[in-house]
Motif scaffolding. Structure first.
Motif, short mmCIF file in Angstrom:
data_model
loop_
_atom_site.label_atom_id
_atom_site.label_comp_id
_atom_site.label_asym_id
_atom_site.label_seq_id
_atom_site.Cartn_x
_atom_site.Cartn_y
_atom_site.Cartn_z
N MET A 1 17.61 -18.66 -23.92
CA MET A 1 19.03 -18.95 -24.01
C MET A 1 19.44 -18.89 -25.48
SD MET A 1 21.06 -22.01 -22.22
CE MET A 1 21.58 -23.33 -23.28
N HIS A 2 19.93 -17.74 -25.92
CA HIS A 2 20.29 -17.58 -27.33
C HIS A 2 21.56 -18.31 -27.70
CE1 HIS A 2 23.06 -14.46 -25.95
NE2 HIS A 2 23.53 -14.37 -27.18
N GLU A 3 22.26 -18.84 -26.72
CA GLU A 3 23.47 -19.62 -27.00
C GLU A 3 23.15 -20.86 -27.84
OE1 GLU A 3 24.54 -17.11 -23.47
OE2 GLU A 3 22.78 -18.24 -24.05
N MET A 4 21.96 -21.42 -27.67
CA MET A 4 21.58 -22.59 -28.47
C MET A 4 21.49 -22.22 -29.95
SD MET A 4 21.43 -25.40 -26.77
CE MET A 4 20.44 -26.54 -27.70
N SER A 5 20.89 -21.09 -30.25
CA SER A 5 20.80 -20.68 -31.66
C SER A 5 22.17 -20.30 -32.21
CB SER A 5 19.79 -19.55 -31.85
OG SER A 5 20.19 -18.39 -31.15
N LEU A 6 23.01 -19.67 -31.38
CA LEU A 6 24.37 -19.36 -31.83
C LEU A 6 25.14 -20.63 -32.14
CD1 LEU A 6 25.40 -16.54 -29.30
CD2 LEU A 6 24.77 -16.26 -31.70
N MET A 7 25.02 -21.64 -31.26
CA MET A 7 25.73 -22.89 -31.48
C MET A 7 25.16 -23.63 -32.67
SD MET A 7 28.39 -24.47 -30.49
CE MET A 7 28.77 -23.61 -28.98
N GLY A 8 23.88 -23.47 -32.94
CA GLY A 8 23.29 -24.07 -34.13
C GLY A 8 23.98 -23.56 -35.39
N GLY A 9 24.24 -22.26 -35.43
CA GLY A 9 24.98 -21.67 -36.55
C GLY A 9 26.40 -22.18 -36.64
N VAL A 10 27.04 -22.33 -35.50
CA VAL A 10 28.41 -22.87 -35.47
C VAL A 10 28.42 -24.29 -36.03
CG1 VAL A 10 30.28 -23.65 -33.95
CG2 VAL A 10 29.22 -21.42 -33.57
N PHE A 11 27.44 -25.10 -35.63
CA PHE A 11 27.41 -26.48 -36.12
C PHE A 11 27.10 -26.57 -37.61
CE2 PHE A 11 28.35 -28.07 -32.07
CZ PHE A 11 28.75 -29.39 -32.26
N GLU A 12 26.36 -25.61 -38.14
CA GLU A 12 26.16 -25.58 -39.59
C GLU A 12 27.50 -25.39 -40.31
OE1 GLU A 12 23.23 -22.74 -40.89
OE2 GLU A 12 21.74 -23.53 -39.48
#
Length: 113
Positions: A1-12
């Motif tokens: 689920m690459h959405e977790m890594s995408l959201m990690g970038g958003v939260f940064e």
């Protein structure tokens, strides 16, 4: 689920932005998500909930705007919407195109208190 890594970038990006301001809590987060990211809105919602837990973003509304794929022909410069994954200029039938929209993941705005 690459959405977790995408959201990690958003939260940064969210954390960097919020560090510049005094914010009590985040009420709303707006994202622009290009179709070519292959990010599923439901999976992004789940990732947002996971990342926001126990933060000032917890309980915030996540609004996702899907961004369609657009391209420009390198030969005739025609700009067009890409309807299928067969990238072909509808004007001159050239396959040499450049994607100009639809790959982005952009934090558009934060509504805060």
């Amino acid at each position: 689920m690459h959405e977790m890594s995408l959201m990690g970038g958003v939260f940064e990006v969210i954390e960097q932005t919020l560090s510049l301001h005094e914010v009590k809590r985040v009420l709303q987060v707006k994202l622009k998500v290009g179709e070519l990211t292959n990010a599923e809105p439901d999976a992004l919602d789940m990732a947002f909930e996971a990342y926001s837990k126990d933060t000032i973003c917890e309980g915030a509304e996540l609004i996702i705007e899907r961004v369609p794929v657009r391209a420009q022909c390198r030969s005739c410069q025609h700009v067009f919407a890409v309807k299928t994954m067969f990238f072909l200029c509808p004007n001159c039938q050239n396959t040499g195109i450049e994607v100009i929209q639809g790959e982005e993941l952009l934090l558009e705005s934060l509504e805060v208190e």
